[in-house]
Design a protein around this motif. Structure first.
Motif, short mmCIF file in Angstrom:
data_model
loop_
_atom_site.label_atom_id
_atom_site.label_comp_id
_atom_site.label_asym_id
_atom_site.label_seq_id
_atom_site.Cartn_x
_atom_site.Cartn_y
_atom_site.Cartn_z
N ALA A 141 0.85 -1.19 0.00
CA ALA A 141 0.00 0.00 0.00
C ALA A 141 0.88 1.24 0.00
O ALA A 141 1.94 1.25 0.62
CB ALA A 141 -0.91 0.01 1.23
N GLY A 142 0.45 2.27 -0.71
CA GLY A 142 1.28 3.47 -0.71
C GLY A 142 0.79 4.55 -1.63
O GLY A 142 -0.27 4.46 -2.26
N ASP A 143 1.60 5.60 -1.71
CA ASP A 143 1.30 6.78 -2.51
C ASP A 143 2.62 7.37 -2.98
O ASP A 143 3.61 6.66 -3.12
CB ASP A 143 0.48 7.78 -1.67
N ALA A 144 2.63 8.69 -3.20
CA ALA A 144 3.84 9.31 -3.75
C ALA A 144 5.00 9.34 -2.76
O ALA A 144 6.16 9.44 -3.17
CB ALA A 144 3.52 10.73 -4.21
N GLU A 145 4.71 9.26 -1.45
CA GLU A 145 5.77 9.40 -0.45
C GLU A 145 5.94 8.20 0.47
O GLU A 145 6.95 8.09 1.16
CB GLU A 145 5.51 10.65 0.40
N ARG A 146 4.94 7.31 0.51
CA ARG A 146 4.98 6.19 1.47
C ARG A 146 4.81 4.87 0.75
O ARG A 146 4.18 4.80 -0.31
CB ARG A 146 3.85 6.34 2.50
N ILE A 147 5.36 3.83 1.34
CA ILE A 147 5.11 2.48 0.87
C ILE A 147 5.14 1.55 2.08
O ILE A 147 6.02 1.65 2.93
CB ILE A 147 6.16 2.03 -0.19
N VAL A 148 4.14 0.70 2.16
CA VAL A 148 4.04 -0.27 3.24
C VAL A 148 3.96 -1.66 2.63
O VAL A 148 3.19 -1.89 1.70
CB VAL A 148 2.79 -0.02 4.13
N GLN A 149 4.78 -2.57 3.16
CA GLN A 149 4.79 -3.96 2.70
C GLN A 149 4.46 -4.88 3.87
O GLN A 149 5.06 -4.75 4.93
CB GLN A 149 6.16 -4.34 2.12
N VAL A 150 3.53 -5.77 3.67
CA VAL A 150 3.20 -6.79 4.66
C VAL A 150 3.33 -8.14 3.97
O VAL A 150 2.62 -8.40 3.00
CB VAL A 150 1.79 -6.61 5.22
N PRO A 151 4.22 -9.01 4.43
CA PRO A 151 4.42 -10.31 3.77
C PRO A 151 3.17 -11.16 3.78
O PRO A 151 2.28 -10.99 4.63
CB PRO A 151 5.54 -10.96 4.60
N ALA A 152 3.10 -12.09 2.85
CA ALA A 152 1.93 -12.96 2.71
C ALA A 152 1.87 -13.98 3.84
O ALA A 152 2.83 -14.72 4.08
CB ALA A 152 1.99 -13.68 1.36
N VAL A 182 3.32 1.89 -6.22
CA VAL A 182 2.88 0.66 -5.55
C VAL A 182 3.09 -0.54 -6.47
O VAL A 182 3.61 -1.58 -6.04
CB VAL A 182 1.40 0.78 -5.15
N LEU A 183 2.71 -0.43 -7.73
CA LEU A 183 2.83 -1.55 -8.65
C LEU A 183 4.29 -1.90 -8.94
O LEU A 183 4.63 -3.08 -9.11
CB LEU A 183 2.08 -1.23 -9.95
N ASP A 184 5.13 -0.88 -9.01
CA ASP A 184 6.57 -1.16 -9.19
C ASP A 184 7.12 -1.97 -8.02
O ASP A 184 7.96 -2.86 -8.21
CB ASP A 184 7.34 0.16 -9.32
N ARG A 185 6.65 -1.69 -6.79
CA ARG A 185 7.12 -2.44 -5.64
C ARG A 185 6.61 -3.89 -5.70
O ARG A 185 7.35 -4.82 -5.36
CB ARG A 185 6.64 -1.77 -4.36
N VAL A 186 5.38 -4.09 -6.13
CA VAL A 186 4.87 -5.46 -6.31
C VAL A 186 5.73 -6.21 -7.31
O VAL A 186 6.09 -7.38 -7.11
CB VAL A 186 3.40 -5.43 -6.79
N LEU A 187 6.10 -5.52 -8.38
CA LEU A 187 6.90 -6.14 -9.44
C LEU A 187 8.25 -6.61 -8.93
O LEU A 187 8.74 -7.69 -9.30
CB LEU A 187 7.07 -5.14 -10.58
N THR A 188 8.88 -5.83 -8.07
CA THR A 188 10.22 -6.17 -7.59
C THR A 188 10.21 -7.09 -6.38
O THR A 188 11.19 -7.78 -6.11
CB THR A 188 11.01 -4.90 -7.24
N TRP A 189 9.09 -7.10 -5.64
CA TRP A 189 9.05 -7.83 -4.37
C TRP A 189 8.57 -9.27 -4.51
O TRP A 189 9.02 -10.16 -3.79
CB TRP A 189 8.16 -7.07 -3.38
N PHE A 190 7.65 -9.53 -5.45
CA PHE A 190 7.03 -10.84 -5.54
C PHE A 190 7.55 -11.60 -6.76
O PHE A 190 7.38 -11.16 -7.90
CB PHE A 190 5.50 -10.72 -5.62
N THR A 191 8.16 -12.73 -6.50
CA THR A 191 8.66 -13.59 -7.58
C THR A 191 7.73 -14.76 -7.84
O THR A 191 7.69 -15.28 -8.95
CB THR A 191 10.06 -14.11 -7.23
N ARG A 192 6.99 -15.21 -6.81
CA ARG A 192 6.04 -16.30 -6.99
C ARG A 192 4.81 -15.78 -7.73
O ARG A 192 4.28 -14.72 -7.42
CB ARG A 192 5.62 -16.85 -5.63
N ARG A 193 4.36 -16.52 -8.72
CA ARG A 193 3.17 -16.12 -9.47
C ARG A 193 1.98 -16.02 -8.53
O ARG A 193 1.66 -16.97 -7.82
CB ARG A 193 2.89 -17.10 -10.60
N SER A 194 1.31 -14.87 -8.54
CA SER A 194 0.25 -14.60 -7.58
C SER A 194 -0.92 -13.92 -8.27
O SER A 194 -0.83 -13.48 -9.43
CB SER A 194 0.78 -13.68 -6.46
#
Length: 310
Positions: A141-152, A182-194
């Motif tokens: 979750a995030g915006d122009a200044e913040r990003i939050v990641q919670v593992p699955a 936000v989508l760029d972070r998903v792209l770099t963080w998740f390698t398993r197909r989801s």
């Protein structure tokens, strides 16, 4: 055009933390709706884990809320009653909730409520369905200044924590939106197909995110849920402000029919451009205008995306 807001400000996120988010969702949902939406996630399970199909489990009578695509017509004709084929899942579905928490997500929705409330409820439903199926759910979750990641992870405690994190970020004093971040972070963080479920504004992801959408689509299943905007001309003489630039719109302008028509046309063009981009990469999308239609719209989205895979 950005969405208007009322002078009353953002809803208090602490108020929703005093009770269980998942219990509140359960109290609002009817069983057929839950069965329908959960059944559609079974369809996404088969597409995400292609090559790892489901083992046949049993035949069962069709019940309201079951997916009609699971009906065995030959067995139904023999028995004289609608019969469905049930399958046993071999692995849990990996889901990622990607949420736009920019300030426009706290503006007004067409029904006069806030987009933040709609976004919260959509996320609550997704968390409820994931918990009920035993699936894991991650958050970016995030915006122009913040990003939050919670593992699955799975389980009630994890889902409740994840939903509270979203609560605290949706407010009118949040930074500007940047769903591409936000989508760029998903792209770099998740390698398993989801299965990546994006919750954002009705005219996003922006056209500038096309390359990110294209890359995400090659690695993951992708669904986009857009929360509808209210127009500044929708509220008659009531005072409104733009959330991006805190400027009031004079009443004499709000009352002009030609301005209202121009605003509607501008939003329609932007919405059409974004929809065309998502279609190019076969990304199913739906627009939710109120909490009351959120579950039906989500179930329809899952059903359309499932049919597109068959």
């Amino acid at each position: 055009m950005t969405s208007p807001r009322t002078p009353s400000g953002a809803p208090d996120p602490q108020a929703s933390q005093a009770h269980s988010r998942l219990a509140a969702v359960r109290a609002r949902l009817e069983l057929p709706l839950v069965r329908r939406a959960s059944g559609m996630l079974d369809g996404r399970h088969r597409s995400v884990f292609s090559g790892h199909g489901q083992d046949f489990d049993e035949m069962a009578l069709y019940l309201p809320g079951d997916d009609v695509g699971d009906i065995d017509w030959k067995a139904s004709a023999s028995s004289g009653h609608p019969v469905i084929r049930r399958f046993e899942r071999q692995s849990n579905l990996a889901m990622v909730l990607a949420v736009d928490t920019g300030r426009t997500m706290a503006a007004l929705a067409p029904d006069g409520g806030t987009k933040a409330d709609i976004a919260r409820f959509v996320c609550d439903v997704i968390g409820y369905l994931a918990r009920g199926r035993g699936d894991t759910l991650a958050l970016v979750a995030g915006d122009a200044e913040r990003i939050v990641q919670v593992p699955a992870r799975g389980g009630t405690e994890h889902m409740e924590m994840l939903l509270r994190r979203i609560d605290t970020m949706l407010s009118l004093d949040a930074p500007p939106s940047n769903i591409t971040h936000v989508l760029d972070r998903v792209l770099t963080w998740f390698t398993r197909r989801s299965l990546v479920v994006v919750v954002t504004d009705e005219v996003r992801p922006p056209l500038e995110a096309e390359l990110t959408i294209k890359r995400l689509r090659t690695r993951h299943e992708l669904l986009v849920i857009q929360v509808a905007d209210a127009l500044p001309t929708d509220f008659g003489t009531d005072p409104v402000e733009d959330v991006e630039t805190p400027l009031g719109l004079p009443e004499f302008l709000r009352a002009r029919g030609d301005m209202a028509a121009e605003a509607r046309d501008a939003v329609a063009r932007r919405r059409s451009d974004v929809a065309a981009m998502l279609r190019r990469y076969n990304v199913p999308t739906v627009t939710v205008a109120s909490e009351s239609d959120a579950v039906d719209r989500l179930a329809d989205l899952l059903a359309r995306s499932r049919r597109a895979r068959h």
